[in-house]
Design an enzyme around this catalytic site. Structure first.
Site, PDB file in Angstrom:
ATOM      1  N   SER A  12      47.575  44.817  42.730  1.00 42.18           N
ATOM      2  CA  SER A  12      46.619  45.951  41.649  1.00 42.18           C
ATOM      3  C   SER A  12      45.075  46.026  41.702  1.00 42.18           C
ATOM      4  O   SER A  12      44.549  45.582  42.000  1.00 42.18           O
ATOM      5  CB  SER A  12      46.468  44.599  40.329  1.00 42.18           C
ATOM      6  OG  SER A  12      45.725  44.909  39.664  1.00 42.18           O
ATOM      7  N   HIS A  37      50.119  48.468  42.371  1.00 35.70           N
ATOM      8  CA  HIS A  37      49.841  48.288  40.550  1.00 35.70           C
ATOM      9  C   HIS A  37      48.564  49.395  40.477  1.00 35.70           C
ATOM     10  O   HIS A  37      47.470  49.166  40.857  1.00 35.70           O
ATOM     11  CB  HIS A  37      49.866  47.122  40.306  1.00 35.70           C
ATOM     12  CG  HIS A  37      49.928  47.035  38.353  1.00 35.70           C
ATOM     13  ND1 HIS A  37      50.861  46.974  38.243  1.00 35.70           N
ATOM     14  CD2 HIS A  37      48.612  46.425  37.981  1.00 35.70           C
ATOM     15  CE1 HIS A  37      51.153  46.892  36.680  1.00 35.70           C
ATOM     16  NE2 HIS A  37      48.870  46.784  36.329  1.00 35.70           N
ATOM     17  N   ASP A  39      46.452  50.063  37.290  1.00 39.92           N
ATOM     18  CA  ASP A  39      45.539  49.793  35.525  1.00 39.92           C
ATOM     19  C   ASP A  39      44.993  50.865  35.126  1.00 39.92           C
ATOM     20  O   ASP A  39      43.904  51.495  35.767  1.00 39.92           O
ATOM     21  CB  ASP A  39      44.538  48.949  35.831  1.00 39.92           C
ATOM     22  CG  ASP A  39      45.760  47.742  35.941  1.00 39.92           C
ATOM     23  OD1 ASP A  39      46.575  47.361  35.750  1.00 39.92           O
ATOM     24  OD2 ASP A  39      45.081  46.786  36.140  1.00 39.92           O
ATOM     25  N   MET A  41      42.725  52.322  32.146  1.00 36.58           N
ATOM     26  CA  MET A  41      41.965  51.664  30.834  1.00 36.58           C
ATOM     27  C   MET A  41      41.391  53.044  29.878  1.00 36.58           C
ATOM     28  O   MET A  41      40.993  53.936  30.919  1.00 36.58           O
ATOM     29  CB  MET A  41      41.349  50.124  30.786  1.00 36.58           C
ATOM     30  CG  MET A  41      42.256  49.649  31.261  1.00 36.58           C
ATOM     31  SD  MET A  41      41.377  48.059  32.025  1.00 36.58           S
ATOM     32  CE  MET A  41      42.334  47.031  32.676  1.00 36.58           C
ATOM     33  N   HIS A  70      50.143  51.497  34.793  1.00 36.99           N
ATOM     34  CA  HIS A  70      49.817  50.840  33.804  1.00 36.99           C
ATOM     35  C   HIS A  70      49.758  51.166  32.322  1.00 36.99           C
ATOM     36  O   HIS A  70      47.750  51.070  32.835  1.00 36.99           O
ATOM     37  CB  HIS A  70      49.608  48.543  34.302  1.00 36.99           C
ATOM     38  CG  HIS A  70      49.798  47.920  33.291  1.00 36.99           C
ATOM     39  ND1 HIS A  70      48.960  47.340  32.985  1.00 36.99           N
ATOM     40  CD2 HIS A  70      49.599  48.203  32.190  1.00 36.99           C
ATOM     41  CE1 HIS A  70      48.680  46.255  31.681  1.00 36.99           C
ATOM     42  NE2 HIS A  70      49.607  47.225  30.950  1.00 36.99           N
ATOM     43  N   MET A  72      46.857  51.022  29.610  1.00 33.88           N
ATOM     44  CA  MET A  72      46.802  50.182  28.447  1.00 33.88           C
ATOM     45  C   MET A  72      45.603  51.536  27.364  1.00 33.88           C
ATOM     46  O   MET A  72      44.413  51.187  27.402  1.00 33.88           O
ATOM     47  CB  MET A  72      45.863  49.525  29.129  1.00 33.88           C
ATOM     48  CG  MET A  72      46.733  48.472  29.393  1.00 33.88           C
ATOM     49  SD  MET A  72      45.844  46.890  30.697  1.00 33.88           S
ATOM     50  CE  MET A  72      46.012  48.006  32.094  1.00 33.88           C
ATOM     51  N   MET A 141      52.310  40.325  30.313  1.00 34.07           N
ATOM     52  CA  MET A 141      51.055  40.569  31.115  1.00 34.07           C
ATOM     53  C   MET A 141      50.028  39.210  30.049  1.00 34.07           C
ATOM     54  O   MET A 141      51.043  38.163  28.748  1.00 34.07           O
ATOM     55  CB  MET A 141      49.792  40.774  29.843  1.00 34.07           C
ATOM     56  CG  MET A 141      49.506  42.337  29.432  1.00 34.07           C
ATOM     57  SD  MET A 141      49.549  43.637  31.206  1.00 34.07           S
ATOM     58  CE  MET A 141      47.582  42.034  31.726  1.00 34.07           C
ATOM     59  N   GLY A 146      42.101  44.130  30.284  1.00 31.77           N
ATOM     60  CA  GLY A 146      41.230  44.465  30.429  1.00 31.77           C
ATOM     61  C   GLY A 146      40.323  44.265  31.696  1.00 31.77           C
ATOM     62  O   GLY A 146      39.646  45.755  32.260  1.00 31.77           O
ATOM     63  N   PHE A 147      40.615  43.480  32.279  1.00 30.36           N
ATOM     64  CA  PHE A 147      39.734  42.662  33.079  1.00 30.36           C
ATOM     65  C   PHE A 147      40.181  41.830  34.344  1.00 30.36           C
ATOM     66  O   PHE A 147      41.103  41.421  33.558  1.00 30.36           O
ATOM     67  CB  PHE A 147      38.695  42.240  33.109  1.00 30.36           C
ATOM     68  CG  PHE A 147      37.260  43.064  31.298  1.00 30.36           C
ATOM     69  CD1 PHE A 147      36.441  43.536  31.875  1.00 30.36           C
ATOM     70  CD2 PHE A 147      37.859  42.735  30.026  1.00 30.36           C
ATOM     71  CE1 PHE A 147      35.775  44.134  31.179  1.00 30.36           C
ATOM     72  CE2 PHE A 147      37.298  43.234  29.017  1.00 30.36           C
ATOM     73  CZ  PHE A 147      36.115  44.267  29.477  1.00 30.36           C
ATOM     74  N   GLY A 148      39.722  42.461  35.708  1.00 27.55           N
ATOM     75  CA  GLY A 148      40.620  40.725  36.358  1.00 27.55           C
ATOM     76  C   GLY A 148      40.266  40.328  36.359  1.00 27.55           C
ATOM     77  O   GLY A 148      39.081  39.980  35.796  1.00 27.55           O
ATOM     78  N   GLY A 149      40.040  38.979  37.427  1.00 28.88           N
ATOM     79  CA  GLY A 149      39.942  37.211  37.629  1.00 28.88           C
ATOM     80  C   GLY A 149      39.800  36.977  36.487  1.00 28.88           C
ATOM     81  O   GLY A 149      39.192  35.998  36.231  1.00 28.88           O
ATOM     82  N   ASP A 179      51.515  39.631  35.137  1.00 29.93           N
ATOM     83  CA  ASP A 179      50.179  40.733  35.158  1.00 29.93           C
ATOM     84  C   ASP A 179      49.074  39.546  34.876  1.00 29.93           C
ATOM     85  O   ASP A 179      49.051  39.538  32.805  1.00 29.93           O
ATOM     86  CB  ASP A 179      50.146  42.190  34.678  1.00 29.93           C
ATOM     87  CG  ASP A 179      48.654  42.884  35.108  1.00 29.93           C
ATOM     88  OD1 ASP A 179      48.104  42.371  35.623  1.00 29.93           O
ATOM     89  OD2 ASP A 179      49.412  43.801  35.168  1.00 29.93           O
ATOM     90  N   GLY A 180      48.168  39.508  35.655  1.00 26.52           N
ATOM     91  CA  GLY A 180      46.680  38.758  35.240  1.00 26.52           C
ATOM     92  C   GLY A 180      46.719  36.820  35.536  1.00 26.52           C
ATOM     93  O   GLY A 180      47.943  36.344  35.436  1.00 26.52           O
ATOM     94  N   GLY A 181      46.018  37.106  36.467  1.00 28.35           N
ATOM     95  CA  GLY A 181      46.113  35.384  37.039  1.00 28.35           C
ATOM     96  C   GLY A 181      46.835  35.138  38.157  1.00 28.35           C
ATOM     97  O   GLY A 181      47.235  33.331  38.280  1.00 28.35           O
ATOM     98  N   GLY A 201      45.687  41.142  41.716  1.00 30.51           N
ATOM     99  CA  GLY A 201      44.318  41.741  42.055  1.00 30.51           C
ATOM    100  C   GLY A 201      43.806  40.964  42.562  1.00 30.51           C
ATOM    101  O   GLY A 201      43.296  41.244  44.227  1.00 30.51           O
TER     102      GLY A 201
HETATM  103  C1  DX5 Z   1      44.266  42.997  32.901  1.00 33.07           C
HETATM  104  C2  DX5 Z   1      45.254  43.724  34.627  1.00 33.07           C
HETATM  105  C3  DX5 Z   1      45.751  43.654  35.925  1.00 33.07           C
HETATM  106  C4  DX5 Z   1      44.201  42.844  36.397  1.00 33.07           C
HETATM  107  C5  DX5 Z   1      44.657  41.693  36.887  1.00 33.07           C
HETATM  108  O1  DX5 Z   1      43.898  43.799  32.173  1.00 33.07           O
HETATM  109  O2  DX5 Z   1      46.222  44.943  33.902  1.00 33.07           O
HETATM  110  O3  DX5 Z   1      46.262  44.056  36.204  1.00 33.07           O
HETATM  111  O4  DX5 Z   1      44.215  43.444  37.713  1.00 33.07           O
HETATM  112  O5  DX5 Z   1      44.304  40.755  37.606  1.00 33.07           O
HETATM  113  P1  DX5 Z   1      44.002  39.409  38.564  1.00 33.07           P
HETATM  114  O6  DX5 Z   1      45.602  39.289  39.760  1.00 33.07           O
HETATM  115  O7  DX5 Z   1      42.808  39.945  39.224  1.00 33.07           O
HETATM  116  O8  DX5 Z   1      44.020  38.588  37.738  1.00 33.07           O
HETATM  117 ZN    ZN Z   2      48.278  45.644  34.990  1.00 34.12          ZN
END
Ligand code: DX5
Ligand code: ZN
Length: 219
Positions: A12, A37, A39, A41, A70, A72, A141, A146-149, A179-181, A201
């Protein structure tokens, strides 16, 4: 069934160095990523702003991998055509946008682009059941978007299991993405639950050796 579907790793680019997006995309491909992937937003559907079709077009020149975009955003249908034109292979929009989901799926078909549907952690998984036979990718999800990490929400595992069980009857080749974590701890859990696309990501772009990090996510 999930067992027969290849597990794909989807870097991502939200976690990439945006000042070097082309090189980062190439690094993801050279490291063994199966697709990219992206994102998108809008600051309304989620509390963050990222990228638009022109950036997708720029990324397109740096990879031959499929681009999964993706969305959002509040009015996804307004942007199907621009993101298709920019080079997206699959466009994913959210079921939470309301009663225009069937129309959205039809429009993506008409554009000749792969169709994906996503849902947020607090949305009951049953909300996507009516559409499973008509889409190529279901993106679950596992964080609040909204945010990575962020940290993986464990309740997502049950949603994955239920979706895979449903899809085994109506659409056995459905790709179920999470997607996420996603990291080397959560990846085996989501694969065991029935997912076959691992979106990641932070775990990939923030590692020193992305090829090794991708290998560690695979079963
Ligand atoms: C979150 C995104 C994800 C994000 C995942 O809103 O849709 O694609 O990049 O990031 P990680 O892998 O850091 O959780
Ligand atoms: Zn995503």
């Amino acid at each position: 069934m999930a067992e027969s579907l290849k597990v794909k790793v989807a870097p991502s680019i939200l976690a990439a160095d945006f000042s070097r997006l082309g090189h980062e995309t190439k690094r993801a491909q050279d490291s063994g990523g199966d697709l990219i992937h992206i994102d998108v937003m809008d600051g309304h559907f989620v509390p963050n702003l990222t990228i638009g079709p022109d950036v997708v077009r720029a990324i397109r020149r740096w990879t031959t991998l499929p681009l999964h975009t993706h969305l959002m955003i509040d009015n996804p249908r307004q942007f199907f055509h621009p993101f298709r034109e920019a080079g997206s292979d699959v466009i994913i929009f959210h079921v939470e946008v309301g009663n225009t989901v069937s129309e959205g799926i039809r429009e993506l078909r008409a554009l000749g682009v792969g169709c994906g549907l996503s849902l947020n952690p607090e949305t009951p998984i049953a909300a996507v059941f009516p559409y499973l036979a008509d889409i190529e990718v279901l993106l679950i999800m596992s964080v609040h978007p909204g945010f990575g990490g962020q940290e993986f929400i464990p309740e997502s595992l049950d949603a994955i299991r239920q979706a895979r069980e449903r899809a085994s009857r109506s659409n056995p080749s459905l790709d179920i993405a999470v997607d996420g974590g996603i990291n080397e701890v959560t990846a085996p859990q989501v694969v065991a639950a029935g997912a076959n696309i691992l979106v990641a990501g932070t775990a990939l772009f923030r590692s020193d050796n992305m090829a090794e990090a991708i290998r560690r996510l695979r079963p």
